[in-house]
Design a protein around this motif. Structure first.
Motif, PDB file in Angstrom:
ATOM      1  N   GLU A 277     -12.303  -1.238 -11.522  1.00 56.88           N
ATOM      2  CA  GLU A 277     -12.539  -1.341 -12.686  1.00 56.88           C
ATOM      3  C   GLU A 277     -11.243  -0.832 -13.413  1.00 56.88           C
ATOM      4  O   GLU A 277     -10.932  -1.305 -13.962  1.00 56.88           O
ATOM      5  N   ALA A 278     -10.073   0.433 -12.753  1.00 55.04           N
ATOM      6  CA  ALA A 278      -8.518   0.637 -13.498  1.00 55.04           C
ATOM      7  C   ALA A 278      -7.644  -0.651 -12.797  1.00 55.04           C
ATOM      8  O   ALA A 278      -6.740  -0.810 -14.030  1.00 55.04           O
ATOM      9  N   LEU A 337       1.654   0.118   0.215  1.00 54.37           N
ATOM     10  CA  LEU A 337       0.570   1.013   0.163  1.00 54.37           C
ATOM     11  C   LEU A 337      -1.104   0.485   0.802  1.00 54.37           C
ATOM     12  O   LEU A 337      -1.149   0.540   1.738  1.00 54.37           O
ATOM     13  N   ILE A 338      -1.243  -0.762  -0.215  1.00 59.06           N
ATOM     14  CA  ILE A 338      -2.626  -2.150   0.435  1.00 59.06           C
ATOM     15  C   ILE A 338      -1.728  -2.725   1.219  1.00 59.06           C
ATOM     16  O   ILE A 338      -1.181  -3.028   1.381  1.00 59.06           O
ATOM     17  N   PRO A 386      -5.599   5.496  -8.097  1.00 58.57           N
ATOM     18  CA  PRO A 386      -5.411   4.041  -8.568  1.00 58.57           C
ATOM     19  C   PRO A 386      -4.313   3.745  -8.923  1.00 58.57           C
ATOM     20  O   PRO A 386      -3.570   2.611  -9.183  1.00 58.57           O
ATOM     21  N   GLU A 387      -2.915   4.722  -9.562  1.00 56.58           N
ATOM     22  CA  GLU A 387      -2.075   4.893 -10.035  1.00 56.58           C
ATOM     23  C   GLU A 387      -1.567   4.422  -9.043  1.00 56.58           C
ATOM     24  O   GLU A 387      -0.348   3.345  -9.031  1.00 56.58           O
ATOM     25  N   ASP A 388      -1.414   5.158  -7.222  1.00 55.45           N
ATOM     26  CA  ASP A 388      -0.613   4.655  -6.506  1.00 55.45           C
ATOM     27  C   ASP A 388      -0.819   2.959  -6.512  1.00 55.45           C
ATOM     28  O   ASP A 388      -0.054   2.705  -5.974  1.00 55.45           O
ATOM     29  N   LEU A 393       0.175  -2.986  -6.964  1.00 54.68           N
ATOM     30  CA  LEU A 393       0.331  -3.782  -7.517  1.00 54.68           C
ATOM     31  C   LEU A 393       1.399  -4.221  -8.020  1.00 54.68           C
ATOM     32  O   LEU A 393       2.098  -5.464  -7.452  1.00 54.68           O
ATOM     33  N   ASP A 394       1.870  -3.837  -9.391  1.00 51.81           N
ATOM     34  CA  ASP A 394       3.263  -3.836  -9.855  1.00 51.81           C
ATOM     35  C   ASP A 394       4.464  -4.333  -9.534  1.00 51.81           C
ATOM     36  O   ASP A 394       4.681  -6.055  -9.323  1.00 51.81           O
ATOM     37  N   SER A 395       5.129  -3.421  -7.853  1.00 54.59           N
ATOM     38  CA  SER A 395       6.124  -4.425  -7.305  1.00 54.59           C
ATOM     39  C   SER A 395       5.709  -4.965  -6.554  1.00 54.59           C
ATOM     40  O   SER A 395       6.518  -6.160  -6.811  1.00 54.59           O
ATOM     41  N   ALA A 396       4.224  -5.580  -6.233  1.00 47.89           N
ATOM     42  CA  ALA A 396       4.132  -6.530  -5.523  1.00 47.89           C
ATOM     43  C   ALA A 396       3.800  -7.708  -5.985  1.00 47.89           C
ATOM     44  O   ALA A 396       5.183  -9.594  -5.698  1.00 47.89           O
TER      45      ALA A 396
END
Ligand SMILES: *Cc1c(COP(=O)(O)O)cnc(C)c1O
Length: 400
Positions: A277-278, A337-338, A386-388, A393-396
């Motif tokens: 959700e975040a 990370l993901i 979730p911040e990590d 996701l932001d950088s990808a």
């Protein structure tokens, strides 16, 4: 002993205690009975056990393909969680799906299934069943008029998953169950994406629920397993003879891993959904994305239905990356990370590109019909901060 009294406790308590059988040593944690067979005190006892003639309160194990105390603890625990009359564990989710269908079917029968399915489920339904003279009709699961038009007197069973993989379509379980029952057929629901924490198909009218325990129930990427839930009559008279004699039994060791998984399932499912959700809040409208698909978003086509039939929207989401497959690959390759993996429900966040992996077997036309576009990626949200995940996701997305 089979502790049915735990059913008076709430689901989170049942996840910890239901089904426990303590040996005379009084162990705290469930024992792993790593045994294939069982010995009998005398010939009369062996004969009685094969006859199913058991003294009140006694359990008669015969051979691990038929049942095993550790496996029985897992079966009773998940049955208690969902208030199902009975459960039977299998070696994998696919063994559960295959046996749940095959044990009911014979040549001349008819099956109706939603089209949006996990790849191996669609192989069984669309490729294997017709080989045995079973007619199959595939429908758009979200369109009730298609279900209504497809069922007929020889329809024996129907199959669906909701939310579906990977586009997270939501099917109205109560409405489909009503249609299916109007011709005397059964409804089998693959409840993997929702998890037993967030959706109770049996309460909504489904007859049989199947799980890949490999996913959220293990939840830590270790073992394959599956389980089928239904009425005592279905499990004992139809399902059990099929699996007893064809052999997809769950290993006692894997059953023990699944039992330990159930103890933390509620915590993990809620924490992973909090994370999903975040992330959805951050991602909705982000540059580089043309669409965020999540049942909890007001923009989801079946948002109201999801809110009504699911307790929470779950741990899975799908993202449509701008610039098609090239954009999706740049996105996947930029994640740090993901990790790229087709598994799901894991403590580790995992991402996959359905067009070139899980759904590559389909024709392009079939894929597009299911909403599986070249830019679509599926994200299984894990237990990380979730911040990590957001920073990753932001950088990808910046690399898209
Ligand atoms: C993974 C999965 C299966 C198959 O389970 P296995 O344990 O891999 O055999 C079936 N249905 C759905 C929805 C799944 O995600």
């Amino acid at each position: 002993m089979n502790d049915t009294s735990t059913r008076r406790y709430r689901p989170r308590t049942r996840l910890i205690h239901a089904g426990q059988r303590r040996s005379r040593f009084g162990e705290t944690s469930e024992a792993i009975y790593l045994t294939q067979g069982f010995v009998y005190p005398d010939a009369e006892a062996a004969a009685a056990r094969f006859k199913g003639d058991l003294p009140e309160g006694e359990e008669g194990f015969i051979y691990a393909r038929y049942g095993n105390p550790t496996v029985a603890m897992f079966e009773d625990r998940i049955a208690a969680l969902e208030e199902a009359e009975a459960a039977f564990a299998t070696a994998s989710g696919m063994a559960a799906v295959n046996a749940a269908l095959m044990c009911q079917l014979k040549a001349g029968d008819h099956v109706v299934s939603a089209r949006a399915l996990f790849g191996s489920c669609s192989y069984i339904i669309e490729t294997l069943l017709p080989r045995f003279g079973i007619a199959v009709t595939m429908v758009d699961g979200t369109d009730l008029t298609q279900w209504q038009g497809a069922v007929r007197p020889e329809t024996r069973t129907c199959f669906l998953e909701t939310p579906s993989n990977p586009t997270l379509e939501i099917i109205d379980l109560a409405a489909v169950a009503g249609i299916v029952h109007s011709v005397g057929a059964t409804l089998v629901v693959d409840n993997v994406f929702a998890t037993p924490m967030f959706q109770r198909p049996l309460e909504l009218g489904a007859d049989i629920v199947v799980y890949s325990a490999t996913k959220h129930i293990d939840g830590q990427g270790r073992c394959l397993g599956g389980v089928v839930l239904g009425t005592e009559r279905f499990i004992r008279d139809e399902f059990e003879p099929y699996v007893k004699h064809t052999g997809p039994a769950l290993s006692p060791f894997n059953a023990w891993v699944m039992l330990k998984g159930l103890e933390t399932l509620a915590l993990r499912a809620h924490a992973q959904t909090d994370g999903a959700e975040a992330l959805v809040r951050w991602l909705d409208g982000a540059a580089g994305l043309s669409q965020v698909i999540y049942p909890g978003l007001a923009s989801h086509p079946q948002h109201d239905l999801a809110a009504a039939q699911m307790e929470r929207p779950g741990t899975m989401l799908a993202l449509e990356i701008a610039d098609g497959q090239a954009g999706a690959f740049r996105f996947l390759n930029a994640l740090r990370l993901i990790r790229i993996s087709n598994n799901l429900g894991d403590a580790k966040s995992l991402v996959t590109h359905p067009t070139t992996t899980t759904h590559q077997r389909l024709t392009e036309e079939a894929r597009l019909g299911l909403g599986i576009t070249p830019g679509l990626v599926r994200l299984s949200v894990g237990l990380e901060d979730p911040e990590d995940l957001r920073e990753d996701l932001d950088s990808a997305l910046a690399a898209v």
